[in-house]
Design a protein around this motif. Structure first.
Motif, PDB file in Angstrom:
ATOM      1  N   ARG A 108      11.981  15.912 -19.998  1.00 15.65           N
ATOM      2  CA  ARG A 108      11.022  14.864 -19.656  1.00 15.65           C
ATOM      3  C   ARG A 108       9.753  14.950 -20.500  1.00 15.65           C
ATOM      4  N   SER A 152      27.288  10.102 -11.329  1.00 16.48           N
ATOM      5  CA  SER A 152      26.913  10.595 -10.008  1.00 16.48           C
ATOM      6  C   SER A 152      25.595  11.341  -9.947  1.00 16.48           C
ATOM      7  N   LEU A 189      21.521  12.377 -10.489  1.00 19.20           N
ATOM      8  CA  LEU A 189      20.294  11.701 -10.114  1.00 19.20           C
ATOM      9  C   LEU A 189      19.370  11.552 -11.299  1.00 19.20           C
ATOM     10  N   PRO A 190      18.576  10.489 -11.310  1.00 21.50           N
ATOM     11  CA  PRO A 190      17.573  10.401 -12.357  1.00 21.50           C
ATOM     12  C   PRO A 190      16.490  11.435 -12.139  1.00 21.50           C
ATOM     13  N   ARG A 191      15.814  11.755 -13.199  1.00 23.66           N
ATOM     14  CA  ARG A 191      14.759  12.760 -13.077  1.00 23.66           C
ATOM     15  C   ARG A 191      13.583  12.185 -12.286  1.00 23.66           C
ATOM     16  N   VAL A 192      12.752  13.068 -11.864  1.00 20.82           N
ATOM     17  CA  VAL A 192      11.569  12.665 -11.126  1.00 20.82           C
ATOM     18  C   VAL A 192      10.702  11.783 -12.012  1.00 20.82           C
ATOM     19  N   PRO A 241      14.806   4.301 -11.261  1.00 20.02           N
ATOM     20  CA  PRO A 241      16.257   4.196 -11.151  1.00 20.02           C
ATOM     21  C   PRO A 241      16.752   2.927 -11.830  1.00 20.02           C
ATOM     22  N   ALA A 287      18.393  -0.373 -12.256  1.00 15.79           N
ATOM     23  CA  ALA A 287      18.694  -1.459 -11.325  1.00 15.79           C
ATOM     24  C   ALA A 287      20.091  -1.987 -11.590  1.00 15.79           C
ATOM     25  N   PRO A 288      20.809  -2.366 -10.548  1.00 20.44           N
ATOM     26  CA  PRO A 288      22.117  -2.956 -10.756  1.00 20.44           C
ATOM     27  C   PRO A 288      21.993  -4.252 -11.550  1.00 20.44           C
ATOM     28  N   GLU A 335      19.789  -7.499 -10.768  1.00 18.22           N
ATOM     29  CA  GLU A 335      18.747  -7.247  -9.771  1.00 18.22           C
ATOM     30  C   GLU A 335      17.455  -6.783 -10.392  1.00 18.22           C
ATOM     31  N   GLY A 379      12.463  19.204 -10.001  1.00 18.72           N
ATOM     32  CA  GLY A 379      13.222  18.379 -10.941  1.00 18.72           C
ATOM     33  C   GLY A 379      14.191  17.418 -10.295  1.00 18.72           C
ATOM     34  N   PHE A 397      17.992  -0.234  -3.833  1.00 16.74           N
ATOM     35  CA  PHE A 397      17.057  -1.120  -3.132  1.00 16.74           C
ATOM     36  C   PHE A 397      17.290  -1.097  -1.621  1.00 16.74           C
TER      37      PHE A 397
END
Lengths: 453, 274
Positions: A404, A436, A438-441, A445, A447-448, A451, B112, B138
């Motif tokens: 990051r 599967s 997760l995104p980092r802090v 995220p 968006a689909p 959307e 993290g 969402f």
């Protein structure tokens, strides 16, 4: 160049063959090539009998057969922003330069305002100056680059200019010698994103030197992703005048052998250096970072974090030298090495090497080697997250601390999934990690479709 | 001989016809070579709130970790049945997915990993088990903001790494938030009151009370009676030397608060002599 199946060569024999096959010196680096070839023929190649190379097996290098280099057919075209930079980068002021080791990287390119190529007369004075200042101009990998590199990217960033550059070397196979020289004038600011990749067996040799004038700022993100049959030797030599700032973030994975040597000198102190490193090894890969930080004046600052993940039978080496002589009073330096050992056959060697003579300084250092924390794994599992996914999350979290901090364009080149795929392509694909994890802090995220906005 | 009158040794049954959610019989467990649990028997029915009290080292936290499937603990004897299913056969993640929740005494910090996404992945794992549709980013944000009200938690904590830099109270609120999202049928809360100031305790306790319904069972593990002032248990169990020594109503907790645990030691000694 392909990996040899013949009887193993010694590194000295390999060097001799290389020198015999190099074309006659030519181009802007003719004198440097001559000097390098002379030096290389006289120098003993590194061996594990030398302390600095003790943990680094160079067998892969000596196994690479010599042959004509072949460019990567996958070179990015303008507008291809899916995984690489382009001449039409999202940042309008960003200019992308392709370094292929053979052609003039500036040919046909309009440089941004504030950036000019160095004149030949300046080159004579500047080339090698920072290598000497950081004490590596006669190191074997540097001389190897001297002997082979025929092209050079040499740029000056004018005082108070703010510039963003991307340097891309999507190596194919074979020998790719890259030489870069940057001069940042007083209060110049340069964001430099650099990507090194290789498509097959070969050697990428990078020597980059940068001189930062008073108050200048260099943010350099280097992403180096190679295949296991390729080797990378890189020297990053940085020379800082007072009040200048360096942020160097390096992420590397996948190379059969990589040796990275960030070398920084604060010539009169009062400068700020931030170093971040992340290296992943698996299989039989070896990743070796030898950093060298020298304070030659008072009130310099260093903040260094080096992280490594070792899996399979991989070997990770970190050696962090920090020199604080008597003149460097009131230095404030912190170095931390954190390594994750994921296999009982992997190996991690990490060593701080602090040489402190000044008596009024703060120099902290630490090194940890650990496995994935069982309490963290259990915590995630106790919330319904499968063990494999929990492990991937923790590994990702470990890496993200460095990733990051890459400059934004380089972050796009090196999401965690890509780093992991470079390190070990098969498991990354099998685990479905990209879908599967997760995104980092702090990351928005995705968006689909339909959307966004 | 007990120091308590017989009135304290009552075993009130709230809804004898309610479904048994969790049944523990003769549970023995050890960590490394040390036996910790030495025959625990406990039955939790839907709608019940149980409190397990005891000194440090009595086996309370071990019981919670064994139920959640912590790999450091080995079950050496006994059974744990969750809604007719052998709980001990399930992995920790399977236990969570089917509705067994452990609120940690010391929630783990995971730098993290985004708290929001962690909660979303966990919630979706539970929803998948229940045959419910996976929530996208969402839809999940809408849900989590609604559930934040249960613990009066600042939404800013969603954007941080899991528990990283949270105060003790914030970590416990985050635990209860997870419980609110996962909607477990059996919630085991290990020392949820530890490290909380009065206000935080009130908020966390209110959250737990709100989430305890006629269809769920709650097992509170605590040292002190103060949590039980906010959450009224149907049963109080005193644990000592790895087993449940006494079971009673809320009065038992009051008595413990007033007289301490010395009588437990005496009773344990007399049992061992006998």
């Amino acid at each position: 160049m392909v990996a040899s199946t013949a009887s193993p060569k010694t590194l000295a024999g390999w060097t001799g063959d290389l020198l015999a096959q190099l074309p006659a010196p030519s181009g802007p680096l003719t004198d440097v090539q001559r000097r390098g070839r002379l030096a290389l023929s006289a120098l003993a190649p590194p061996s594990r009998h030398q302390e600095a190379w003790r943990f680094t097996d160079l067998t892969l290098l000596a196994s690479l057969d010599l042959g004509p280099s072949a460019p990567n057919a996958r070179r990015h075209s303008p507008g291809d922003s899916s995984s690489g930079p382009s001449e039409t980068s999202a940042r309008s002021e960003t200019v992308c330069l392709h370094l292929d080791g053979r052609s003039d990287p500036l040919a046909g390119l309009v440089l941004p305002a504030g950036v000019t190529p160095l004149a030949d007369s300046e080159l004579v004075l500047a080339l090698g100056h920072t290598l000497a200042a950081t004490g590596c101009e006669q190191d074997w990998p540097v001389e190897l680059n001297h002997a082979c590199a025929s092209q050079l990217l040499a740029l000056r960033v004018a005082s108070r200019a703010k510039v963003s550059l991307e340097l891309v070397s999507d190596g194919g196979t074979g020998l790719l010698p890259l030489r870069v020289l940057l001069i940042l004038e007083e209060k110049a600011e340069l964001q430099l994103c650099q990507r090194l990749t290789a498509a097959g067996a070969g050697l990428t040799s990078l020597v980059l030197e940068a001189h930062l004038g008073r108050g200048a700022r260099l943010e350099h993100g280097l992403v180096a992703l190679g295949p296991p049959e390729a080797a990378l030797l890189a020297h990053l030599a940085l020379e800082q005048e007072p009040e200048s700032e360096v942020r160097l973030v390096v992420a590397s994975a996948g190379w059969g052998l990589s040796r990275l040597e960030p070398r920084v000198v604060q010539v009169d102190g009062s400068a700020t250096t931030t170093l971040r490193g992340l290296q992943l090894v698996t299989g039989e890969q070896i990743a070796d970072t030898h950093s060298h930080m020298a304070f030659e004046g008072p009130e310099g600052q260093l903040d260094q974090l080096h992280k490594a993940v070792a899996d399979g039978r991989g070997r990770s080496v970190f050696n962090g030298a920090v020199r604080v002589p008597r003149a460097a009073q009131r230095t404030n330096a912190a170095q931390l090495s954190r390594s994750l050992l994921l296999s009982d056959r992997a190996r991690i060697d990490t060593k701080p090497e602090l040489e402190i003579v000044a008596d009024d300084v703060r120099c902290a250092h630490g090194a940890t080697v650990s496995c994935l924390q069982q309490d963290e794994l259990f915590y995630l599992q106790s919330r319904g997250i499968a063990a494999e996914q929990a492990s991937a999350l923790l590994k990702r979290a470990f890496c993200e601390e460095v990733l990051r901090e890459l400059p934004a364009p380089a972050r796009l080149w090196c999401p965690f999934e890509r780093l992991l795929a470079a390190a070990d392509p098969a498991p990354a694909a099998q685990s479905g990690l990209a879908a599967s994890t997760l995104p980092r802090v702090g990351q928005e995220p995705e968006a689909p479709e339909g959307e966004k906005g | 001989m007990s120091l308590f009158s017989d009135s304290f040794v009552s075993t009130p049954v709230i809804r004898p016809d309610a479904d048994v959610l969790l049944e523990i019989r003769g549970l023995h467990a050890r960590v490394e070579d040390k036996a910790i649990l030495k025959g625990v028997d406990l039955t939790l029915r839907a709608g019940e709130i149980h409190a397990v009290m005891g000194r440090n080292g009595s086996g309370k936290s071990t019981l919670s970790k064994v139920l959640a499937g912590h790999p450091a603990y080995t079950v050496t004897a006994g059974t744990v049945t969750y809604r007719g299913q052998n709980l001990l056969e399930l992995s920790p993640e399977q236990r969570a997915r089917v509705g067994v929740f452990l609120g940690f005494q010391y929630p783990v910090e995971i730098p993290g990993v985004s708290n929001l996404e962690f909660l979303r992945v966990a919630t979706n794992a539970r929803r998948a088990e229940l045959g419910q549709e996976e929530l996208d980013t969402f839809a999940f944000e809408d849900l989590v903001r609604e559930r934040l009200t249960v613990v009066q938690m600042d939404p800013a904590f969603l954007d941080r790494s899991v528990n990283e830099g949270f105060s003790g109270g914030e970590k416990k609120r985050n635990e209860i938030l997870q419980m609110a999202l996962l909607e477990p049928l059996v919630a085991i809360l290990d020392e949820t009151d530890s490290g909380l100031d009065i206000d935080a305790l009130r908020i966390v306790a209110a959250g737990v009370s709100q989430l305890a319904t006629a269809d769920t069972a709650t097992l509170l593990i605590t040292h002190y009676q103060r949590l039980l002032e906010a959450i009224t248990p149907d049963f109080v169990h005193v644990m000592a030397a790895g087993r449940i020594l006494r079971t009673g109503g809320r009065e038992l907790a009051l008595e413990l608060e007033e007289r301490g645990y010395d009588w437990v030691d005496q009773e344990l000694a007399s049992l061992e002599l006998g």
